[in-house]
Design a protein around this motif. Structure first.
Motif, PDB file in Angstrom:
ATOM      1  N   MET A   9      23.570  18.594  16.845  1.00 16.18           N
ATOM      2  CA  MET A   9      22.652  18.313  17.937  1.00 16.18           C
ATOM      3  C   MET A   9      21.615  19.427  18.098  1.00 16.18           C
ATOM      4  O   MET A   9      20.482  19.161  18.496  1.00 16.18           O
ATOM      5  N   SER A  10      22.001  20.653  17.794  1.00 15.63           N
ATOM      6  CA  SER A  10      21.040  21.756  17.894  1.00 15.63           C
ATOM      7  C   SER A  10      19.831  21.490  17.007  1.00 15.63           C
ATOM      8  O   SER A  10      18.688  21.701  17.406  1.00 15.63           O
ATOM      9  N   VAL A  11      20.105  21.044  15.792  1.00 12.88           N
ATOM     10  CA  VAL A  11      19.011  20.752  14.866  1.00 12.88           C
ATOM     11  C   VAL A  11      18.202  19.549  15.350  1.00 12.88           C
ATOM     12  O   VAL A  11      16.968  19.601  15.414  1.00 12.88           O
ATOM     13  N   ILE A  12      18.905  18.491  15.738  1.00 10.92           N
ATOM     14  CA  ILE A  12      18.236  17.267  16.183  1.00 10.92           C
ATOM     15  C   ILE A  12      17.273  17.533  17.335  1.00 10.92           C
ATOM     16  O   ILE A  12      16.145  17.066  17.334  1.00 10.92           O
ATOM     17  N   ARG A  13      17.748  18.325  18.288  1.00 15.28           N
ATOM     18  CA  ARG A  13      16.891  18.588  19.450  1.00 15.28           C
ATOM     19  C   ARG A  13      15.684  19.454  19.120  1.00 15.28           C
ATOM     20  O   ARG A  13      14.756  19.564  19.919  1.00 15.28           O
ATOM     21  N   ARG A  14      15.713  20.088  17.953  1.00 16.68           N
ATOM     22  CA  ARG A  14      14.525  20.857  17.557  1.00 16.68           C
ATOM     23  C   ARG A  14      13.497  20.000  16.826  1.00 16.68           C
ATOM     24  O   ARG A  14      12.326  20.372  16.730  1.00 16.68           O
ATOM     25  N   LEU A  15      13.916  18.861  16.313  1.00 14.92           N
ATOM     26  CA  LEU A  15      13.000  18.030  15.519  1.00 14.92           C
ATOM     27  C   LEU A  15      11.726  17.620  16.270  1.00 14.92           C
ATOM     28  O   LEU A  15      10.633  17.742  15.709  1.00 14.92           O
ATOM     29  N   PRO A  16      11.838  17.142  17.520  1.00 17.89           N
ATOM     30  CA  PRO A  16      10.605  16.763  18.210  1.00 17.89           C
ATOM     31  C   PRO A  16       9.619  17.921  18.339  1.00 17.89           C
ATOM     32  O   PRO A  16       8.416  17.726  18.280  1.00 17.89           O
ATOM     33  N   ARG A  17      10.156  19.103  18.456  1.00 19.96           N
ATOM     34  CA  ARG A  17       9.276  20.268  18.570  1.00 19.96           C
ATOM     35  C   ARG A  17       8.557  20.525  17.255  1.00 19.96           C
ATOM     36  O   ARG A  17       7.353  20.805  17.235  1.00 19.96           O
TER      37      ARG A  17
END
Lengths: 212, 212
Positions: A9-17
Motif C-alpha cells: 500500500m505504501s507504493v500504491i499510495r505514492r503512484l498518484p503523486r
DNA sequence: TAGATTGTTAATCGATTAACAATC
DNA sequence: TAGATTGTTAATCGATTAACAATC
C-alpha cells in the motif's frame, strides 16, 4: 498483468503523486528525466523512485533515464485510469456537490452517473449535469446502470440503512466521506476513506509539536 | 510535555482514529475498555494499541484496562484540540464552502475567523456566519486577528501569488486542498494536504487489483 | 569507448507484533 | 490471593536507502 502481484500500500499510495508530477513535466514539454532529478523535484530519494517503478516493470533505460510521456502513460495504465467505473453519489449536500462539480471523474477512471438525496426540496433539481434523484429509485437505477461504486457524502448516522441497500444492490466499492466504518461492516468491499476532521486534527498536533 | 519527543508520523496519524472510537464508546456510556477489546473494534492489534498509547504515557491500569473517558481526554490533550488557532479560508467555492459549513472547527483546535475571495460577486455576501472578504484586505486582517493558519481551497494555478502574501503575513500552517506543493516552496511550514483525486485514483487501482 | 543511469541485490532502518514480567 | 491486563523488551517483519554491476 506484468508482475504486480502484491504491491504494498505504501507504493500504491505514492503512484498518484508520481502521476501528478509526471503530468506536470509532460505539460512543460520535458521529455526525459532521471530518477535523481525526479526524486529531487518530488522530495524523495532516487532509490525509492527506481524501487517503486520497478515493482511494475523496467520503464527506464540505462544511461538515459525515463521517458516522461511514456512513464506517465504506464502509471496511468497501472492505476487503471482508463477504466469507466460507474459511480453514484449519495448525498447532495455541500460536500457531495463539491465533489460532483469539481472532480474530473472521467480522468480518474470513473463516470459519475447518478446522484441520490432524501431532501424533498433537492430531489428533481440539477447538480451540474446530474439530476438529483429520490433514494426510492436507488435499486432500479443501480441495476439499470450497472453501478459498481458509491460515493458516500452523508452524515455517519444516516449511513447504515442506505449502505445496506447499496451492498444488497451489489455495490462493493466505496469512496467514503463519512465516519461510518464500512470495511468493519462488510469485509468484501474496497473502501477509500476521506476523513477530513482526522486530517485537521493531525495538523493541530503538528502545529503544537513543531520542532523549529 | 511528558515524553512525546519524536513520535513517528505513523503513530500520530492513528491518534484521531483512537479519538473517534473512544468518543463513540464514551457516548455509549462504556466506561472502561481493554487494549484487546479496543483493538478488536478498531481492527488493529492489541500490541499496537498499547505501544501507541505508551508513546505518551501509561494511561492504563494493569488488570483493569483503560478508562474510556480519561483516555479520550488524554488524546484530546495530546492532539491539542483545546487550542484556539486562528484560521482563514482562502476560496469560497464549492469546497471551501463545504469545509467552512461542515467542519466543527472549535472541536478540532481551531477558530475559522475569516474567508477571502477574488470573485466580486461573492465578496460581501455571507458564508454561514462568515463574511466573505476581498483578498485586498488580507494583510490587515491577518495582522489584526493574529491569523496563524490558512485553508487553501483554490485551484493550483491561483495558489502561488496568494501563498506568497500569506507567508509574508507570517502564516506558516496550511491545510491544503490544492495540488500546489507548499512544503516544496517553503520548508519551514506545517502542511497537511488533502488530495482528493489521489485518493480516488487509489480507489481505482484497488478496484482493478482486488484479489477476491 | 566513456559516461550516465538504470535495475536489482544487500544493508539499514523503522514499524509492527509477540511475549512476558510487573502489578493492579 | 488469583485473574486480568498493562507496560515494555525482544523478535519479526516490512519498507527505505545504499551500493554497484549491468547496460544503454
Amino acid at each position: 498483468m506484468s508482475k504486480n502481484d502484491s504491491i504494498s500500500m505504501s507504493v500504491i499510495r505514492r503512484l498518484p503523486r508520481y502521476y501528478r508530477f509526471l503530468s506536470e513535466l509532460d505539460e512543460q514539454r520535458v521529455d526525459r528525466i532521471s530518477s535523481t532529478k525526479l526524486a529531487e523535484i518530488m522530495n524523495v530519494t532516487a532509490s525509492q523512485v527506481r524501487q517503486d517503478l520497478n515493482c511494475f516493470g523496467g520503464f527506464g533505460q540505462q544511461g538515459y533515464g525515463y521517458s516522461v510521456g511514456q512513464l506517465r502513460l504506464e502509471i496511468q495504465r497501472i492505476l487503471g485510469l482508463n477504466n469507466n467505473y460507474q459511480a453514484i453519489l449519495i448525498g447532495a449536500g455541500n460536500f457531495g456537490s463539491a465533489v460532483a462539480l469539481h472532480l474530473n471523474f472521467s480522468k480518474l477512471g470513473f463516470s459519475l452517473v447518478g446522484c441520490f438525496e432524501t431532501d424533498k426540496n433537492k430531489i428533481g433539481t440539477q447538480l451540474g449535469e446530474l439530476l438529483i434523484r429520490d433514494e426510492a429509485e436507488l435499486e432500479s437505477f443501480c441495476a439499470e446502470h450497472r453501478v459498481d461504486t458509491a460515493i458516500l457524502c452523508i452524515p455517519k448516522q444516516n449511513v447504515e440503512p442506505i449502505l445496506e441497500r447499496l451492498y444488497q444492490a451489489g455495490i462493493k466499492n466505496y469512496w467514503n466521506f463519512s465516519h461510518y466504518d464500512i470495511a468493519g461492516k462488510y469485509s468484501d468491499t474496497v473502501v477509500e476513506n476521506v476523513h477530513l476532521s482526522d486530517n485537521l486534527m493531525t495538523l493541530c498536533y503538528r502545529m503544537n509539536n513543531r520542532s523549529n
